[in-house]
Design a protein around this motif. Structure first.
Motif, short mmCIF file in Angstrom:
data_model
loop_
_atom_site.label_atom_id
_atom_site.label_comp_id
_atom_site.label_asym_id
_atom_site.label_seq_id
_atom_site.Cartn_x
_atom_site.Cartn_y
_atom_site.Cartn_z
N UNK A 149 47.02 45.48 29.51
CA UNK A 149 45.74 44.82 29.74
C UNK A 149 44.81 45.12 28.56
N UNK A 150 44.41 44.07 27.89
CA UNK A 150 43.59 44.24 26.70
C UNK A 150 42.34 43.37 26.78
N UNK A 151 41.26 43.83 26.17
CA UNK A 151 41.15 44.99 25.29
C UNK A 151 41.21 46.32 26.04
N UNK A 152 41.69 47.33 25.33
CA UNK A 152 41.84 48.67 25.90
C UNK A 152 40.81 49.60 25.25
N UNK A 153 40.30 50.53 26.04
CA UNK A 153 39.29 51.46 25.52
C UNK A 153 39.74 52.89 25.77
N UNK B 211 41.75 54.52 29.02
CA UNK B 211 42.43 55.81 29.03
C UNK B 211 41.37 56.87 28.80
N UNK B 212 41.16 57.72 29.79
CA UNK B 212 40.13 58.76 29.73
C UNK B 212 40.82 60.10 29.70
N UNK B 213 40.60 60.86 28.64
CA UNK B 213 41.26 62.16 28.54
C UNK B 213 40.34 63.19 27.90
N UNK B 214 40.68 64.44 28.13
CA UNK B 214 39.91 65.53 27.53
C UNK B 214 39.02 66.20 28.54
N UNK C 150 35.41 48.25 38.60
CA UNK C 150 34.94 47.33 39.66
C UNK C 150 35.20 45.88 39.31
N UNK C 151 35.27 45.60 37.99
CA UNK C 151 35.50 44.22 37.55
C UNK C 151 36.96 43.95 37.22
N UNK C 152 37.84 44.87 37.66
CA UNK C 152 39.26 44.62 37.57
C UNK C 152 40.04 45.40 36.54
N UNK C 153 39.41 46.27 35.78
CA UNK C 153 40.12 47.03 34.76
C UNK C 153 40.98 48.12 35.40
N UNK C 154 42.04 48.48 34.71
CA UNK C 154 42.91 49.58 35.14
C UNK C 154 42.52 50.83 34.37
#
Length: 350
Positions: free
Chosen positions: A132-136, A15-18, A37-41
């Protein structure tokens, strides 16, 4: 920041915000792209379609400044739909029941109105992030934004703990600074409410400890934020302003308010390596050396201290900012400071 930047690439959801992360925090953005690229959402929450948007599975075009409300909406959905990591919450967190009760008072409809998103958008994004975890979580602040308050950081930390995404590679909370060495400035105690070491100025014990180190009595009142400084100038309560490497016209405040305040100041000192707009209002301009012309340190967002070494000689009368401040201290109170003693102005507070 809880993790090194390389851990971002190990996340399964982001989750990218700001801020416009690709523009302001390129290393974090590159690691996020690698994770995708390695499958993360990846979910990008920004009013505009910024650089990372094309790599995102979802773009949330939220209202500027409503990041805290969005995080509140994510917490509401994850708790009410029981999408959290129950075993992690039971083992590593406290007062989950209080969080549950506080979220019961939150209406997702109100969150949608504050963010200008639909309830469905918030629900689907929260479900994707939790699935999907881990989440960043990556939060950055643009220059034009109002400073984030502690509530945003607390909710971000709570979100990561709910998902069991703290303390593991690929799961964490990256809070990026607005400018270079912002982390070092915060550690140093540059925030209005804190002493060095993030000790609250409201705590008598913290003031006593720092006062003993500095040899002075530390006031118990918090300092002023940028908007409060301008209000104080307008009221005549602030008589002098010393700007070190910052141009208030670039901080996103109303231009006319900045012009009015600077023009009213009885004393404005500008210390910089380039001619800024604020320098046009200055009574005194002190030329400082640029970062490639002086020794020093900078603390990056990972809290790693990095040494600066000069590769050029300062031009003309320019001097390192530390030398300028030391010379100013000597002239203000020669009995207090002796350059030959090399007495540190501040010791580390642990």
């Amino acid at each position: 920041m809880t993790n090194p930047l390389d851990d971002i690439a190990l996340a399964k959801s982001l989750l990218v915000l700001g801020s416009n992360t690709l523009e302001r925090h390129a290393i974090a953005a590159l690691r996020a792209r690698k994770a995708v690229r390695e499958g993360a959402a990846m979910i990008v929450a920004h009013p505009d379609r910024v650089g990372l948007t094309k790599n995102a599975e979802r773009h949330l075009a939220l209202r500027p400044g409503s990041e805290s409300s969005l995080l509140c909406g994510f917490l509401k959905v994850i708790v009410s739909e029981k999408l959290y990591d129950a075993s992690f919450v039971d083992k590593y967190t406290q007062e989950f029941d209080k969080l549950e009760r506080s979220l019961e008072k939150i209406s997702l409809q109100d969150v949608a109105e504050r963010t200008s998103l639909s309830e469905q958008e918030i629900q689907e994004a929260a479900r994707l992030y939790a699935s999907r975890r881990p989440a960043f979580l990556i939060y950055g602040q643009d220059m034009g934004q109002e400073p984030a308050n502690e509530t945003l950081y607390r909710m971000g930390a709570a979100l990561q703990m709910l998902l069991g995404s703290v303390g593991i590679p690929g799961g964490g909370f990256a809070a990026m600074g607005v400018t270079g060495n912002a982390q070092g400035a915060a550690d140093f105690g540059a925030w209005p409410k804190y002493l060095p070491g993030y000790r609250s100025v409201a705590q008598a014990a913290a003031r006593k400890t720092v006062g003993n180190l500095w040899g002075v009595e530390v006031p118990g009142d918090a300092g002023l934020s940028w908007p409060q400084m301008y209000e104080a100038v307008e009221k005549g309560d602030l008589k002098a302003l010393y700007l070190v490497g910052v141009d208030p016209f670039e901080l996103g405040l109303p231009e006319r308010a900045v012009e009015s305040a600077l023009a009213k100041l009885p004393l404005l000192i500008v210390q910089d390596c380039a001619t800024t707009r604020a320098a046009q209002y200055a009574h005194v301009v002190l030329p400082w050396a640029a970062f490639m012309e002086k020794e020093g340190t900078a603390v990056n967002c990972e809290r790693r201290m990095q040494k600066l070494s000069p590769v050029m000689t300062p031009p003309g009368e320019a001097k390192p900012d530390f030398d300028l401040i030391q010379e100013l201290l000597r002239r203000l109170n020669g009995d207090w400071f002796r350059p030959t003693e090399r007495r540190p102005l501040m010791r580390r507070c642990n």
